[in-house]
Design a protein around this motif. Structure first.
Motif, short mmCIF file in Angstrom:
data_model
loop_
_atom_site.label_atom_id
_atom_site.label_comp_id
_atom_site.label_asym_id
_atom_site.label_seq_id
_atom_site.Cartn_x
_atom_site.Cartn_y
_atom_site.Cartn_z
N MET A 1 0.86 -1.16 0.00
CA MET A 1 0.00 0.00 0.00
C MET A 1 0.91 1.23 0.00
SD MET A 1 -3.03 1.06 2.68
CE MET A 1 -3.46 -0.63 2.93
N SER A 2 0.51 2.24 -0.75
CA SER A 2 1.27 3.50 -0.75
C SER A 2 0.34 4.65 -0.36
CB SER A 2 1.90 3.75 -2.11
OG SER A 2 0.92 4.05 -3.07
N ILE A 3 0.93 5.62 0.31
CA ILE A 3 0.19 6.78 0.78
C ILE A 3 0.86 8.01 0.19
CG2 ILE A 3 -0.56 8.09 2.80
CD1 ILE A 3 0.21 5.51 4.44
N SER A 4 0.05 8.92 -0.36
CA SER A 4 0.61 10.18 -0.82
C SER A 4 -0.25 11.32 -0.30
CB SER A 4 0.71 10.22 -2.34
OG SER A 4 -0.56 10.13 -2.92
N ILE A 5 0.42 12.45 -0.07
CA ILE A 5 -0.26 13.65 0.40
C ILE A 5 -0.03 14.74 -0.63
CG2 ILE A 5 -0.42 15.39 2.22
CD1 ILE A 5 0.91 13.29 4.10
N ARG A 55 -9.52 16.17 0.77
CA ARG A 55 -9.13 14.98 0.01
C ARG A 55 -7.70 15.06 -0.51
NH1 ARG A 55 -12.73 13.13 2.64
NH2 ARG A 55 -14.82 12.79 1.89
N ALA A 56 -6.79 15.46 0.39
CA ALA A 56 -5.38 15.60 0.01
C ALA A 56 -4.61 14.29 0.13
CB ALA A 56 -4.71 16.67 0.88
N ILE A 57 -5.22 13.27 0.72
CA ILE A 57 -4.52 12.00 0.95
C ILE A 57 -5.06 10.94 -0.01
CG2 ILE A 57 -4.07 10.16 2.62
CD1 ILE A 57 -4.54 12.34 4.79
N THR A 58 -4.12 10.26 -0.66
CA THR A 58 -4.47 9.17 -1.56
C THR A 58 -3.82 7.89 -1.05
OG1 THR A 58 -4.51 10.69 -3.43
CG2 THR A 58 -4.37 8.35 -3.96
N VAL A 59 -4.60 6.82 -0.99
CA VAL A 59 -4.10 5.52 -0.58
C VAL A 59 -4.30 4.57 -1.75
CG1 VAL A 59 -4.35 3.63 1.08
CG2 VAL A 59 -4.78 5.98 1.80
N ARG A 60 -3.20 3.93 -2.14
CA ARG A 60 -3.25 2.99 -3.27
C ARG A 60 -2.72 1.63 -2.84
NH1 ARG A 60 -1.44 7.65 -6.20
NH2 ARG A 60 -3.09 8.32 -7.61
N GLU A 61 -3.36 0.60 -3.34
CA GLU A 61 -2.86 -0.76 -3.13
C GLU A 61 -1.59 -0.94 -3.95
OE1 GLU A 61 -4.04 -3.00 -0.98
OE2 GLU A 61 -5.59 -1.58 -0.40
N ALA A 62 -0.65 -1.67 -3.41
CA ALA A 62 0.65 -1.87 -4.10
C ALA A 62 0.51 -2.71 -5.34
CB ALA A 62 1.66 -2.50 -3.15
#
Length: 62
Positions: A1-5, A55-62
């Motif tokens: 999982m990756s997290i971006s702001i 909605r500044a945070i995005t979570v993506r599955e690896a």
């Protein structure tokens, strides 16, 4: 999982820090940032992304 702001959207509401304090913190200017050594699989990460009012945070599955 990756997290971006998206720091261009972040307004420093700190909802992510309240929801997932082991993953998020605020920088010296009051904007969200990831803690060093954070666990992207922390179960509260998705809640933190949902809590962000801009909605500044995005979570993506690896």
């Amino acid at each position: 999982m990756s997290i971006s702001i998206d720091h261009t959207r972040c307004v420093g509401a700190a909802q992510c820090t309240l929801a997932a304090p082991r993953v998020f913190t605020q920088d010296d200017d009051g904007y969200s940032t990831l803690l060093p050594g954070h666990d992207p699989a922390d179960p509260m990460v998705r809640e933190a992304a949902r809590a962000c009012p801009v909605r500044a945070i995005t979570v993506r599955e690896a």
